[in-house]
Structures are given as structure tokens and as C-alpha cells.
Scaffold this motif. Structure first.
Motif, mmCIF file in Angstrom:
data_model
loop_
_atom_site.group_PDB
_atom_site.id
_atom_site.type_symbol
_atom_site.label_atom_id
_atom_site.label_comp_id
_atom_site.label_asym_id
_atom_site.label_seq_id
_atom_site.Cartn_x
_atom_site.Cartn_y
_atom_site.Cartn_z
ATOM 1 N N GLN A 191 41.860 -2.195 32.512
ATOM 2 C CA GLN A 191 42.958 -3.094 32.854
ATOM 3 C C GLN A 191 43.738 -3.640 31.655
ATOM 4 N N TRP A 192 43.392 -3.247 30.433
ATOM 5 C CA TRP A 192 44.043 -3.861 29.277
ATOM 6 C C TRP A 192 45.546 -3.583 29.236
ATOM 7 N N GLU A 193 45.935 -2.308 29.270
ATOM 8 C CA GLU A 193 47.356 -1.979 29.199
ATOM 9 C C GLU A 193 48.125 -2.556 30.384
ATOM 10 N N TYR A 194 47.487 -2.573 31.522
ATOM 11 C CA TYR A 194 48.085 -3.174 32.720
ATOM 12 C C TYR A 194 48.325 -4.666 32.492
ATOM 13 N N ALA A 195 47.328 -5.351 31.930
ATOM 14 C CA ALA A 195 47.463 -6.774 31.632
ATOM 15 C C ALA A 195 48.589 -7.016 30.629
ATOM 16 N N VAL A 196 48.664 -6.173 29.597
ATOM 17 C CA VAL A 196 49.718 -6.312 28.586
ATOM 18 C C VAL A 196 51.091 -6.254 29.240
ATOM 19 N N SER A 197 51.275 -5.313 30.150
ATOM 20 C CA SER A 197 52.588 -5.161 30.788
ATOM 21 C C SER A 197 52.937 -6.374 31.649
ATOM 22 N N LEU A 198 51.951 -6.934 32.337
ATOM 23 C CA LEU A 198 52.210 -8.092 33.189
ATOM 24 C C LEU A 198 52.525 -9.330 32.362
ATOM 25 N N TYR A 199 51.766 -9.555 31.288
ATOM 26 C CA TYR A 199 51.995 -10.725 30.452
ATOM 27 C C TYR A 199 53.346 -10.637 29.749
ATOM 28 N N LYS A 200 53.709 -9.441 29.325
ATOM 29 C CA LYS A 200 55.012 -9.262 28.685
ATOM 30 C C LYS A 200 56.132 -9.505 29.681
ATOM 31 N N GLU B 60 34.954 -10.723 21.901
ATOM 32 C CA GLU B 60 35.917 -9.701 22.303
ATOM 33 C C GLU B 60 36.249 -9.786 23.795
ATOM 34 N N ARG B 61 35.312 -10.281 24.587
ATOM 35 C CA ARG B 61 35.523 -10.341 26.035
ATOM 36 C C ARG B 61 36.463 -11.473 26.450
ATOM 37 N N THR B 62 36.865 -12.316 25.511
ATOM 38 C CA THR B 62 37.817 -13.381 25.837
ATOM 39 C C THR B 62 39.214 -13.068 25.295
ATOM 40 N N LYS B 63 39.474 -11.824 24.977
ATOM 41 C CA LYS B 63 40.806 -11.467 24.471
ATOM 42 C C LYS B 63 41.820 -11.469 25.614
ATOM 43 N N PHE B 64 43.068 -11.760 25.265
ATOM 44 C CA PHE B 64 44.186 -11.758 26.208
ATOM 45 C C PHE B 64 45.405 -11.194 25.490
ATOM 46 N N PRO B 65 46.396 -10.738 26.250
ATOM 47 C CA PRO B 65 47.621 -10.221 25.618
ATOM 48 C C PRO B 65 48.550 -11.355 25.175
ATOM 49 N N CYS B 66 47.992 -12.419 24.631
ATOM 50 C CA CYS B 66 48.764 -13.570 24.172
ATOM 51 C C CYS B 66 47.844 -14.398 23.276
ATOM 52 N N ARG B 67 48.357 -15.482 22.751
ATOM 53 C CA ARG B 67 47.545 -16.354 21.909
ATOM 54 C C ARG B 67 46.466 -17.044 22.748
ATOM 55 N N VAL B 68 45.230 -17.104 22.240
ATOM 56 C CA VAL B 68 44.093 -17.628 23.004
ATOM 57 C C VAL B 68 43.596 -18.939 22.404
ATOM 58 N N PHE B 69 43.404 -19.922 23.274
ATOM 59 C CA PHE B 69 42.751 -21.181 22.929
ATOM 60 C C PHE B 69 41.497 -21.287 23.789
ATOM 61 N N ARG B 70 40.543 -22.100 23.349
ATOM 62 C CA ARG B 70 39.258 -22.145 24.046
ATOM 63 C C ARG B 70 38.858 -23.563 24.432
ATOM 64 N N LEU B 71 38.255 -23.673 25.629
ATOM 65 C CA LEU B 71 37.610 -24.902 26.080
ATOM 66 C C LEU B 71 36.121 -24.825 25.792
#
Length: 382
Positions: free
Chosen positions: A97-106, A124-135
Motif C-alpha cells: 500500500q505504500w505507493e497507493y498511500a503516497v498518491s492519496l496523500y499527495k 519503520e512501521r510508523t512511516k507516512f508519506p508526509c512529516r511524522v510527529f509522535r504521541l
């Protein structure tokens, strides 16, 4: 509203995405949007073997699932059925789902996300196609410390040390489930009262457990005020029915506690809009300058109700203390659908306010910028 699609969006609450899963059945895809009976003991977190035929039928008629089908059918150019949408997305995610996620976020200009996860920082499992912050999740930490600390003093010291270390490591907020555990009628607890309750707490006494938790929460409030780190409190009913505290989740219950000036320099974020008590949450932001509200889960789960929810929130809450998010987990469509929903609903509500001569066009656009991105940028110092 003209130009609203160009404003970046910050997702204030998300969970990990499953980038390895390549295909879903229609029922599995709809289960991704399910809370409620999935959370009841004996339910399931995934798969579909525990879902009856009647439940599967109900799932595809949830408003949020219909919204997903509506939007994805237009994106894919296919029929607006759960089966056709699932088949099309499976062709796009056959290698993950990575490339699919990239297209949706863009597509929706999603620029950042706040991830609620128990995984280590920068996993690595918390990566996103954008800047990531953590709780940083406080409750699992407390559960571990409960087993190893022999006095309240030791428990408090080790808890605050761990939270301080997490903030230094880069966590942007602290996640708390005080509502589900003990309700939102929080009260101050003295050191003496906590020490006195600790032996009963070790024996499993429920009232003593509440006293210890509230004492530690007050210590957390003071620490986060000093560190300028917001506390994100899970509020509202996001469909789960097993916590037994649903009647104690009205955000108004926290007002007497927050009247204490000692706690008013700590930013509190009511996650999920305290739904269905959204008006009360909005009024809490009106009453207390340190209270913010987040509309994740409300986006996109409430579906047809969202515009009405948004209008109620905008009517009472300072526009400078409203955050939007998704509460998504597993599949990236949730953030994409939420972004489309908020842009459409927010644009309509603000355009209506301009037409009614309640806001100027400039004020309306400024509110849209703040709610979609600016408020998060200010809180997390983007």
C-alpha cells in the motif's frame, strides 16, 4: 470556498498503516472502518470469519463506508459498489500500500500527521508519506510501573522521568485515556492522600486506583506545562462499548478541575471532539484558554453529520484552537476521505457564513487556513 484545496492539511491523530497487506475482501475493507461490536470481548481486530452475514450487510451500509465507496468510485472511474471499489484498489495495492498511500496523500496535500502508536520512535512501521510527529502513550508505561514500584513516591518519580525522557527524545505530545479508565470528573489529589491510598491500590481497590491515577495525572499536568507539551486526552465514544465509563465522558465534568490556575498553562487536546458531546467540548475551548479540540474520528466516521458537527464547533470554539484529523488505522483511504470531507464541509459552512454576513471572505479563508494547518503548525512548532 475558492482555493481551499490548496491549503495543506495536518492530520492530528492517526495510527500505523499496514503497508504490507496487498488485498482485501469487501467485508475486510468495510471492517477497517468499524468500531463498536468489533471492540466487544470476543470480537476481532481483523479478518472477517467472526462477522455474520447480517453484520456484513450492515457494515456496507455504514455512512462512512458509503462515503468511502462514493469517493473511491469517482477516483477509480468504476461503479459505486463496495465490490467494484475493492477490486480496483486491490489492483493498485498488489505489491503493497505504500505507493497507493503516497498518491492519496499527495492528492489531498496532507503535509503532516500525529501518530498514536506503541512502536519506538522512528520505527519503520510508523512511516507516512508526509512529516511524522509522535504521541507518547502514558497508560502502557503506568501499567508496567505498577508492577515494579513499591511506593507512590517511587512510582511518581519513575513515571515523570520516563515522560521527561520521551519529550527530550522528540515526542510531540502525551496520550492519555483517563476518561475510559476513570471518567473525566478529575479531582486534585495531595501527596499524602496518594501515599495513604497506595497499599489499597496494590490490593486492586478501584477507588484507590482512581486516586493514584488522578494524582499522577496532576503531576503530568504540571510537568507538561513546564515543558510546553500538550496532553491529548481520548474523549467521546468512538464506537467502543466495553469501557463501562461512557456515561462519565462529558467534557464539562473536567471544568472544576481545570479551574485550578496551576493547571491552566498546560495545553489539553480533547481528541475525537468528545463526540457526541461536541458542543460541550467546543464550549470548554471557549471557557478555558488552554483547551483545544480535535475532530479526528468525527472525520470521517460521522459521515453525513459532519457538516452539522463542524458548524456547531465553529459557532462556539475559537477558530484558533480547532484541529482536524482522522483516527485512521490500517488503510490510507481514511486520511484521504477525511481531507476531502473537511475541505468540502468547511468550505460550505464558511461560505454560508459569508453569505449570511457573519464573516467576511477574508475571515473565512483565515479560519480555513488555521483549522486545516495553521493551528497544528502553531501547537507543534512546525
Amino acid at each position: 470556498m475558492e482555493g481551499i484545496e490548496k491549503i495543506p492539511l495536518f492530520d492530528n491523530h492517526s495510527h500505523e498503516l499496514d503497508y504490507e497487506k496487498c488485498s482485501y475482501t469487501p467485508t475486510e475493507l468495510s471492517i477497517s472502518y468499524l468500531h463498536g461490536f468489533r471492540d466487544i470481548e470476543g470480537g476481532g481486530a481483523g479478518g472477517e470469519d467472526w462477522v455474520s452475514e447480517e453484520q456484513a450487510f450492515d457494515l456496507q451500509h455504514f455512512g462512512v463506508v458509503k462515503t468511502m465507496v462514493c469517493h473511491l468510485s469517482k477516483r477509480f472511474g468504476c461503479g459505486a459498489t463496495l465490490e467494484e471499489v475493492t477490486a480496483h484498489r486491490n489492483r493498485l495495492t498488489k505489491e503493497g500500500q505504500w505507493e497507493y498511500a503516497v498518491s492519496l496523500y499527495k492528492d489531498q496535500n496532507i503535509a503532516g500527521t500525529m501518530v498514536d502508536s506503541g512502536l519506538p520512535m522512528r520505527d519503520e512501521r510508523t512511516k507516512f508519506p508526509c512529516r511524522v510527529f509522535r504521541l507518547y502513550r502514558m497508560d502502557p508505561v503506568l501499567e508496567h510501573l505498577y508492577l515494579s514500584c513499591g511506593t507512590y513516591t517511587d512510582l511518581k518519580r519513575e513515571f515523570l522521568e520516563k515522560v521527561s525522557a520521551a519529550i527530550e527524545e522528540g515526542y510531540a505530545g502525551i496520550k492519555c485515556h483517563i476518561g475510559e479508565l476513570f471518567g473525566l470528573a478529575v479531582y486534585p489529589v495531595t501527596e499524602y492522600e496518594a501515599e495513604k491510598a497506595f497499599p489499597s491500590f496494590l490490593m486492586g481497590d478501584e477507588k484507590a486506583s482512581e486516586i493514584i491515577y488522578f494524582a499522577l495525572f496532576s503531576e503530568l499536568m504540571k510537568l507538561c506545562g513546564e515543558k510546553d507539551t500538550p496532553i491529548h486526552i481520548h474523549t467521546g465514544c468512538t464506537g467502543g462499548s466495553g469501557n463501562g465509563k461512557i456515561q462519565n465522558l462529558d467534557p464539562f465534568l473536567m471544568a472544576p478541575y481545570l479551574n485550578n490556575r496551576e493547571y491552566q498553562k498546560t495545553k489539553i487536546v480533547f481528541l475525537h471532539g468528545s463526540y457526541p458531546n461536541v458542543r460541550n467540548a467546543a464550549l470548554m475551548t471557549h471557557m478555558f484558554p488552554n483547551v483545544w479540540m480535535d475532530l479526528s474520528w468525527v472525520l470521517p466516521w460521522t459521515s453525513l453529520d459532519f457538516a452539522a458537527v463542524l458548524q456547531a464547533v465553529l459557532g462556539a470554539a475559537p477558530h484558533s484552537r480547532i484541529l482536524v484529523g482522522t483516527g485512521q488505522h490500517g488503510i490510507p483511504e481514511m486520511a484521504w476521505i477525511a481531507a476531502k470531507t473537511i475541505r468540502s464541509a468547511l468550505g460550505d459552512v464558511l461560505d454560508h457564513a459569508v453569505a449570511q454576513d457573519i464573516l467576511t471572505g477574508e475571515q473565512a479563508y483565515e479560519a480555513a487556513e488555521m483549522i486545516l494547518y495553521g493551528n497544528a503548525a502553531r501547537m507543534y512548532r512546525l
